[in-house]
Scaffold this motif. Structure first.
Motif, PDB file in Angstrom:
ATOM      1  N   ASN A   1     -10.384  17.379  -6.459  1.00  0.00           N
ATOM      2  CA  ASN A   1     -10.618  16.089  -7.277  1.00  0.00           C
ATOM      3  C   ASN A   1      -9.921  15.418  -8.225  1.00  0.00           C
ATOM      4  OD1 ASN A   1     -13.338  15.100  -5.611  1.00  0.00           O
ATOM      5  ND2 ASN A   1     -14.000  17.032  -6.637  1.00  0.00           N
ATOM      6  N   GLU A   2      -9.327  16.282  -9.148  1.00  0.00           N
ATOM      7  CA  GLU A   2      -8.198  16.214 -10.118  1.00  0.00           C
ATOM      8  C   GLU A   2      -7.224  15.530  -9.368  1.00  0.00           C
ATOM      9  OE1 GLU A   2      -7.662  19.605 -12.334  1.00  0.00           O
ATOM     10  OE2 GLU A   2      -9.687  19.258 -13.350  1.00  0.00           O
ATOM     11  N   THR A   3      -6.698  16.208  -8.229  1.00  0.00           N
ATOM     12  CA  THR A   3      -5.369  15.804  -7.559  1.00  0.00           C
ATOM     13  C   THR A   3      -5.676  14.184  -7.005  1.00  0.00           C
ATOM     14  OG1 THR A   3      -4.848  18.032  -7.040  1.00  0.00           O
ATOM     15  CG2 THR A   3      -4.015  16.136  -5.501  1.00  0.00           C
ATOM     16  N   ILE A   4      -7.099  14.072  -6.366  1.00  0.00           N
ATOM     17  CA  ILE A   4      -7.290  12.845  -5.977  1.00  0.00           C
ATOM     18  C   ILE A   4      -7.097  11.815  -6.863  1.00  0.00           C
ATOM     19  CG2 ILE A   4      -9.167  11.435  -4.784  1.00  0.00           C
ATOM     20  CD1 ILE A   4     -10.105  13.910  -3.204  1.00  0.00           C
ATOM     21  N   HIS A   5      -7.888  11.903  -7.960  1.00  0.00           N
ATOM     22  CA  HIS A   5      -7.843  10.766  -9.044  1.00  0.00           C
ATOM     23  C   HIS A   5      -6.534  10.720  -9.692  1.00  0.00           C
ATOM     24  CE1 HIS A   5     -12.128   9.998  -9.281  1.00  0.00           C
ATOM     25  NE2 HIS A   5     -12.330  11.089  -8.904  1.00  0.00           N
ATOM     26  N   ALA A   6      -5.780  11.761  -9.791  1.00  0.00           N
ATOM     27  CA  ALA A   6      -4.327  11.440 -10.410  1.00  0.00           C
ATOM     28  C   ALA A   6      -3.478  10.730  -9.256  1.00  0.00           C
ATOM     29  CB  ALA A   6      -3.644  12.979 -10.295  1.00  0.00           C
ATOM     30  N   ALA A   7      -3.865  10.766  -8.065  1.00  0.00           N
ATOM     31  CA  ALA A   7      -2.864   9.967  -6.968  1.00  0.00           C
ATOM     32  C   ALA A   7      -3.512   8.771  -7.098  1.00  0.00           C
ATOM     33  CB  ALA A   7      -3.315  10.624  -5.776  1.00  0.00           C
ATOM     34  N   VAL A   8      -4.776   8.256  -7.271  1.00  0.00           N
ATOM     35  CA  VAL A   8      -5.125   6.991  -7.288  1.00  0.00           C
ATOM     36  C   VAL A   8      -4.605   6.344  -8.694  1.00  0.00           C
ATOM     37  CG1 VAL A   8      -7.358   5.411  -7.706  1.00  0.00           C
ATOM     38  CG2 VAL A   8      -7.236   7.436  -6.035  1.00  0.00           C
ATOM     39  N   ALA A   9      -4.592   7.105  -9.847  1.00  0.00           N
ATOM     40  CA  ALA A   9      -4.060   6.530 -11.124  1.00  0.00           C
ATOM     41  C   ALA A   9      -2.523   6.454 -10.929  1.00  0.00           C
ATOM     42  CB  ALA A   9      -4.104   7.581 -12.111  1.00  0.00           C
ATOM     43  N   GLU A  10      -1.765   6.993 -10.000  1.00  0.00           N
ATOM     44  CA  GLU A  10      -0.277   6.747  -9.716  1.00  0.00           C
ATOM     45  C   GLU A  10       0.088   5.670  -8.798  1.00  0.00           C
ATOM     46  OE1 GLU A  10       1.051  10.628  -8.247  1.00  0.00           O
ATOM     47  OE2 GLU A  10       0.529  11.581 -10.141  1.00  0.00           O
ATOM     48  N   GLY A  11      -1.099   4.934  -8.319  1.00  0.00           N
ATOM     49  CA  GLY A  11      -0.937   3.924  -7.529  1.00  0.00           C
ATOM     50  C   GLY A  11      -0.970   4.352  -5.850  1.00  0.00           C
ATOM     51  N   TYR A  12      -1.500   5.392  -5.488  1.00  0.00           N
ATOM     52  CA  TYR A  12      -1.618   5.397  -4.073  1.00  0.00           C
ATOM     53  C   TYR A  12      -3.057   4.949  -3.682  1.00  0.00           C
ATOM     54  CZ  TYR A  12       2.275   8.647  -4.277  1.00  0.00           C
ATOM     55  OH  TYR A  12       3.423   9.271  -4.472  1.00  0.00           O
ATOM     56  N   HIS A  13      -2.862   4.071  -2.747  1.00  0.00           N
ATOM     57  CA  HIS A  13      -4.095   3.415  -2.116  1.00  0.00           C
ATOM     58  C   HIS A  13      -4.760   4.024  -0.801  1.00  0.00           C
ATOM     59  CE1 HIS A  13      -3.149   0.192  -5.030  1.00  0.00           C
ATOM     60  NE2 HIS A  13      -2.046  -0.001  -4.403  1.00  0.00           N
ATOM     61  N   HIS A  14      -3.979   4.694   0.017  1.00  0.00           N
ATOM     62  CA  HIS A  14      -4.540   5.452   1.183  1.00  0.00           C
ATOM     63  C   HIS A  14      -4.451   6.920   1.018  1.00  0.00           C
ATOM     64  CE1 HIS A  14      -4.959   5.733   5.742  1.00  0.00           C
ATOM     65  NE2 HIS A  14      -5.917   6.495   5.055  1.00  0.00           N
ATOM     66  N   LEU A  15      -5.369   7.745   0.668  1.00  0.00           N
ATOM     67  CA  LEU A  15      -5.191   9.223   0.883  1.00  0.00           C
ATOM     68  C   LEU A  15      -5.684   9.727   2.104  1.00  0.00           C
ATOM     69  CD1 LEU A  15      -6.247   9.814  -2.816  1.00  0.00           C
ATOM     70  CD2 LEU A  15      -4.192   9.306  -2.089  1.00  0.00           C
ATOM     71  N   VAL A  16      -5.102  10.766   2.582  1.00  0.00           N
ATOM     72  CA  VAL A  16      -5.227  11.402   3.743  1.00  0.00           C
ATOM     73  C   VAL A  16      -5.530  12.875   3.225  1.00  0.00           C
ATOM     74  CG1 VAL A  16      -4.661  12.346   6.108  1.00  0.00           C
ATOM     75  CG2 VAL A  16      -4.097  10.027   5.399  1.00  0.00           C
TER      76      VAL A  16
ATOM     77  N   SER B   1       0.822  -1.160  -0.017  1.00  0.00           N
ATOM     78  CA  SER B   1       0.012  -0.046  -0.195  1.00  0.00           C
ATOM     79  C   SER B   1       0.807   1.278   0.024  1.00  0.00           C
ATOM     80  CB  SER B   1      -0.925  -0.024   1.464  1.00  0.00           C
ATOM     81  OG  SER B   1      -1.888   1.235   1.118  1.00  0.00           O
ATOM     82  N   ARG B   2       0.467   2.269  -0.728  1.00  0.00           N
ATOM     83  CA  ARG B   2       1.150   3.638  -1.010  1.00  0.00           C
ATOM     84  C   ARG B   2       0.208   4.451  -0.184  1.00  0.00           C
ATOM     85  NH1 ARG B   2       3.006   4.709  -6.739  1.00  0.00           N
ATOM     86  NH2 ARG B   2       4.181   6.139  -5.563  1.00  0.00           N
ATOM     87  N   ASN B   3       0.716   5.407   0.636  1.00  0.00           N
ATOM     88  CA  ASN B   3      -0.025   6.482   1.297  1.00  0.00           C
ATOM     89  C   ASN B   3       0.525   7.760   0.855  1.00  0.00           C
ATOM     90  OD1 ASN B   3      -0.906   4.241   2.675  1.00  0.00           O
ATOM     91  ND2 ASN B   3       0.420   4.743   4.443  1.00  0.00           N
ATOM     92  N   LYS B   4      -0.451   8.643   0.721  1.00  0.00           N
ATOM     93  CA  LYS B   4      -0.078  10.331   0.477  1.00  0.00           C
ATOM     94  C   LYS B   4      -1.273  11.302   1.179  1.00  0.00           C
ATOM     95  CE  LYS B   4       0.432  13.086  -3.744  1.00  0.00           C
ATOM     96  NZ  LYS B   4       0.360  13.119  -5.149  1.00  0.00           N
ATOM     97  N   THR B   5      -0.774  12.477   1.541  1.00  0.00           N
ATOM     98  CA  THR B   5      -1.539  13.049   2.447  1.00  0.00           C
ATOM     99  C   THR B   5      -1.734  14.382   1.283  1.00  0.00           C
ATOM    100  OG1 THR B   5      -0.614  12.535   4.575  1.00  0.00           O
ATOM    101  CG2 THR B   5      -1.358  14.835   4.350  1.00  0.00           C
ATOM    102  N   ILE B   6      -2.793  14.835   1.252  1.00  0.00           N
ATOM    103  CA  ILE B   6      -3.026  15.974   0.302  1.00  0.00           C
ATOM    104  C   ILE B   6      -3.787  17.145   1.050  1.00  0.00           C
ATOM    105  CG2 ILE B   6      -4.537  16.730  -1.411  1.00  0.00           C
ATOM    106  CD1 ILE B   6      -4.498  13.848  -2.407  1.00  0.00           C
ATOM    107  N   ASP B   7      -3.099  18.326   0.976  1.00  0.00           N
ATOM    108  CA  ASP B   7      -3.657  19.531   1.808  1.00  0.00           C
ATOM    109  C   ASP B   7      -4.723  19.990   0.961  1.00  0.00           C
ATOM    110  OD1 ASP B   7      -4.097  21.756   3.261  1.00  0.00           O
ATOM    111  OD2 ASP B   7      -2.080  22.368   3.333  1.00  0.00           O
ATOM    112  N   ALA B   8      -6.003  19.995   1.558  1.00  0.00           N
ATOM    113  CA  ALA B   8      -7.090  20.485   0.770  1.00  0.00           C
ATOM    114  C   ALA B   8      -7.595  21.936   1.225  1.00  0.00           C
ATOM    115  CB  ALA B   8      -8.227  19.648   1.138  1.00  0.00           C
ATOM    116  N   ARG B   9      -6.622  22.352   2.275  1.00  0.00           N
ATOM    117  CA  ARG B   9      -7.272  23.839   2.794  1.00  0.00           C
ATOM    118  C   ARG B   9      -7.304  24.915   1.582  1.00  0.00           C
ATOM    119  NH1 ARG B   9      -3.129  23.711   7.727  1.00  0.00           N
ATOM    120  NH2 ARG B   9      -1.994  22.880   6.043  1.00  0.00           N
ATOM    121  N   GLY B  10      -8.370  25.701   1.427  1.00  0.00           N
ATOM    122  CA  GLY B  10      -8.527  26.477   0.253  1.00  0.00           C
ATOM    123  C   GLY B  10      -8.289  26.154  -1.125  1.00  0.00           C
TER     124      GLY B  10
END
Length: 246
Positions: A18-33, A2-11
Motif C-alpha cells: 500500500n505504501e508503494t501504491i500511494h507513492a506511485a499515485v503521488a508521483e503522478g501514475y494514474h493507472h497501476l497494474v 496518463s502514466r502507467n506503472k506495473t507493481i509486482d505484488a507477489r509475496g
C-alpha cells in the motif's frame, strides 16, 4: 497524459504494497497494474479520482474502503469487506466475493460477476446526491440488505438458481431498493420488507445500471426482462421506532 506503472505484488507484505501504491499515485501514475496479489488488505483505501488500478490476483479484506473516486478492476475473486464505507468510484470484480461487502457504502458502484457471501449491503446508505449501487451477477447468502438505509442492491441470479438469495432478506431495512431476479417466499424476508412488481421508473433505473454492469464485467447480457424481477422495499422508514423514547 496518463502514466502507467506495473507493481509486482507477489509475496509483498500488505503495508509495503500500500505504501508503494500511494507513492506511485503521488508521483503522478494514474493507472497501476498489480500482478500476483494474494490476500493483501486495504488496497485502494481513500484513493481519489483519476486513479485506476487493475488487479491480477486475489486482493484481501477491505479493498476500496473509504475510496473517494478511483476505479478498481479485479480479474479474479475478492475476499471480505470490500467497498467498506466507500464514498465514490467504481469497483468491478470479475469473480466471486466474500462476506459483508459494501458495508456502510454511501456512493459509487460495485459490480460483482459471480456470487457473494453473507450480509452484503449491511448499513448501505445514500448521502446527499450520492447513491450507492451494488450489482451481483450470481446469488447472495443470508442477511442481504440488512439495515439498509439507501441505495440500490441488485441480484441477477444469472445461473437461474432456485434460491437467488438466502434468509432474513432485508432485515431492518429502512431505505433504498433491492431488485431481485426471481421470486422469494415470504418466510425468507425480514418483517420490514414489502415486495412489488417493477414500475416504469424502476425498470428504467435498473436497465441503465445493467447496461453498465454487463459492459464492465464482460458477461453476456441474456436479455433480461422486467417481469423476471421482484422489487423489495422498506415498509417503514423507522421500523424500530417503538424501541426509543422519542
Amino acid at each position: 497524459m496518463s502514466r502507467n506503472k506495473t507493481i509486482d505484488a507477489r509475496g509483498v507484505y500488505y503495508k509495503q504494497l500500500n505504501e508503494t501504491i500511494h507513492a506511485a499515485v503521488a508521483e503522478g501514475y494514474h493507472h497501476l497494474v498489480l500482478q500476483g496479489a494474494l490476500g493483501q488488505r486495504y488496497i485502494g483505501v481513500g484513493l481519489g479520482p483519476e486513479v485506476r488500478i487493475t488487479i491480477n490476483g486475489v486482493p484481501g479484506n477491505d479493498l476500496a474502503a473509504f475510496m473517494d473516486g478511483a476505479t478498481i478492476i479485479v480479474n479474479d475473486n475478492v475476499q471480505d469487506g470490500i467497498c467498506n464505507t466507500m464514498n465514490r468510484g467504481k469497483v468491478v470484480v470479475r469473480g466471486d466475493a466474500g462476506d459483508i461487502i459494501s458495508y456502510g457504502m454511501r456512493g459509487g458502484r460495485l459490480y460483482i460477476a459471480g456470487d457473494v457471501g453473507y450480509r452484503t449491503g449491511i448499513h448501505m446508505k445514500s448521502f446527499r446526491d450520492q447513491k450507492p449501487v451494488v450489482v451481483i451477477g450470481g446469488t447472495a447468502q443470508d442477511y442481504l440488505g440488512e439495515y439498509m438505509a439507501g441505495g440500490m442492491l441488485v441480484v441477477l441470479n444469472l445461473q437461474d438458481s432456485p434460491r437467488p438469495a438466502g434468509d432474513f432478506l432485508g432485515t431492518g431495512m429502512h431505505g433504498g431498493k433491492i431488485y431481485l431476479r426471481g421470486r422469494v417466499p415470504p418466510h425468507q424476508l425480514g418483517r420490514e420488507v414489502g415486495t412489488a412488481e417493477l414500475g416504469d421508473q424502476d425498470w428504467e433505473e435498473l436497465r441503465a445500471v445493467l447496461d453498465d454492469f454487463f459492459a464492465e464485467t464482460r458477461l453476456e447480457d441474456p436479455g433480461l426482462a422486467r417481469d423476471q424481477f421482484t422489487l423489495l422495499y422498506p415498509k417503514s422508514l423507522r421500523p424500530y421506532g417503538n424501541l426509543y423514547a422519542y
